[in-house]
Design a protein around this motif. Sequence first.
Motif, PDB file in Angstrom:
ATOM      1  N   ASP A 142      28.839  13.452 -33.070  1.00  0.00           N
ATOM      2  CA  ASP A 142      29.130  14.792 -33.576  1.00  0.00           C
ATOM      3  C   ASP A 142      27.865  15.655 -33.669  1.00  0.00           C
ATOM      4  O   ASP A 142      27.933  16.789 -34.137  1.00  0.00           O
ATOM      5  CB  ASP A 142      29.778  14.703 -34.961  1.00  0.00           C
ATOM      6  CG  ASP A 142      28.825  14.148 -36.023  1.00  0.00           C
ATOM      7  OD1 ASP A 142      28.799  14.686 -37.142  1.00  0.00           O
ATOM      8  OD2 ASP A 142      28.099  13.178 -35.723  1.00  0.00           O
ATOM      9  N   VAL A 143      26.740  15.130 -33.212  1.00  0.00           N
ATOM     10  CA  VAL A 143      25.459  15.849 -33.311  1.00  0.00           C
ATOM     11  C   VAL A 143      24.951  16.181 -31.912  1.00  0.00           C
ATOM     12  O   VAL A 143      24.615  15.281 -31.126  1.00  0.00           O
ATOM     13  CB  VAL A 143      24.414  15.004 -34.075  1.00  0.00           C
ATOM     14  CG1 VAL A 143      23.088  15.753 -34.150  1.00  0.00           C
ATOM     15  CG2 VAL A 143      24.928  14.686 -35.482  1.00  0.00           C
ATOM     16  N   ALA A 144      24.875  17.469 -31.602  1.00  0.00           N
ATOM     17  CA  ALA A 144      24.494  17.893 -30.259  1.00  0.00           C
ATOM     18  C   ALA A 144      23.092  17.432 -29.878  1.00  0.00           C
ATOM     19  O   ALA A 144      22.842  17.068 -28.728  1.00  0.00           O
ATOM     20  CB  ALA A 144      24.593  19.416 -30.158  1.00  0.00           C
ATOM     21  N   ALA A 145      22.155  17.422 -30.833  1.00  0.00           N
ATOM     22  CA  ALA A 145      20.778  17.018 -30.528  1.00  0.00           C
ATOM     23  C   ALA A 145      20.702  15.560 -30.096  1.00  0.00           C
ATOM     24  O   ALA A 145      19.870  15.189 -29.260  1.00  0.00           O
ATOM     25  CB  ALA A 145      19.872  17.264 -31.732  1.00  0.00           C
ATOM     26  N   GLU A 146      21.559  14.717 -30.652  1.00  0.00           N
ATOM     27  CA  GLU A 146      21.601  13.318 -30.237  1.00  0.00           C
ATOM     28  C   GLU A 146      22.133  13.218 -28.815  1.00  0.00           C
ATOM     29  O   GLU A 146      21.609  12.442 -27.995  1.00  0.00           O
ATOM     30  CB  GLU A 146      22.473  12.512 -31.201  1.00  0.00           C
ATOM     31  CG  GLU A 146      21.934  12.454 -32.609  1.00  0.00           C
ATOM     32  CD  GLU A 146      22.865  11.748 -33.581  1.00  0.00           C
ATOM     33  OE1 GLU A 146      22.522  11.676 -34.775  1.00  0.00           O
ATOM     34  OE2 GLU A 146      23.938  11.273 -33.147  1.00  0.00           O
ATOM     35  N   LEU A 147      23.166  13.994 -28.515  1.00  0.00           N
ATOM     36  CA  LEU A 147      23.734  13.994 -27.168  1.00  0.00           C
ATOM     37  C   LEU A 147      22.732  14.527 -26.151  1.00  0.00           C
ATOM     38  O   LEU A 147      22.655  14.033 -25.020  1.00  0.00           O
ATOM     39  CB  LEU A 147      25.012  14.823 -27.149  1.00  0.00           C
ATOM     40  CG  LEU A 147      26.142  14.308 -28.061  1.00  0.00           C
ATOM     41  CD1 LEU A 147      27.266  15.328 -28.135  1.00  0.00           C
ATOM     42  CD2 LEU A 147      26.668  12.960 -27.579  1.00  0.00           C
TER      43      LEU A 147
END
Length: 251
Positions: A185-190
């Motif tokens: 749910d975290v764009a920075a992780e993706l």
Amino acid sequence: MITNVVVDIEGTTSSLAYVREHVFGFASRRLADWIAVNRGRPEAAAVLAETRLLAGRPDASEDDCVEILLSWARQDAKVAALKDAQGHIWREALRAGELEAHFYPDVAPALRRWTAFGLRVYVFSSASVEAQRAWFYHCPGGSLAPCLSGYFDTRSAGPKKEAASYSAIADSVGAAGQSLLFLSDVAAELDAAAAVGWRTVLVRREEARDQRGWHTEVSSFAEVSLSGPAATQWEKRTWGRSLSARRAGGC
């Protein structure tokens, strides 16, 4: 072709609000007692030693260490010593029935379906590996542990927003980037996973509507397509037979 699926926990498989309000709070309330009861055991000694080291306070008392750990908890700091302590507390509470794991209703069917199709499913979370194991084992609808091929945390893989962590996971499972799919749910992780060639899906639950990014978005694991529309139709036709076979084996 995707052969490996890696899932985040907080905000992805499980409610962000539930984890932060009930699970984190539970660990904070139990922390001082857990340290006191286990001070003679290796796991508590390791937490205290690492807390002193990371805080730069080699002479910190046990009470000082508890306060340092609680301050990190209030900041939601991804500190290994804190995550280890939380993991021990959660494992004991889940086993005793004092704490209940939470999963969105679409999660268990998806994990069982993907495993039935021969995919390997892993977890990557800032929670310790020990906490992850306990969380999935004590799923309210029945253990999901048989569906999982492995667990990764920030100690074993690295920070979740750094590309090198995803390279480390790929090396560990022996898979190339394009065969790995990461759900978070975290764009920075993706972004970090995509930087080393992983496929990515942003899981947009109700409580994480402010996340933005260029990643494919879903609101449920049921919406995740692993190989495109044709494969999705094949999954629907073979779902009943495949799941029955896997359930006979324990997942």
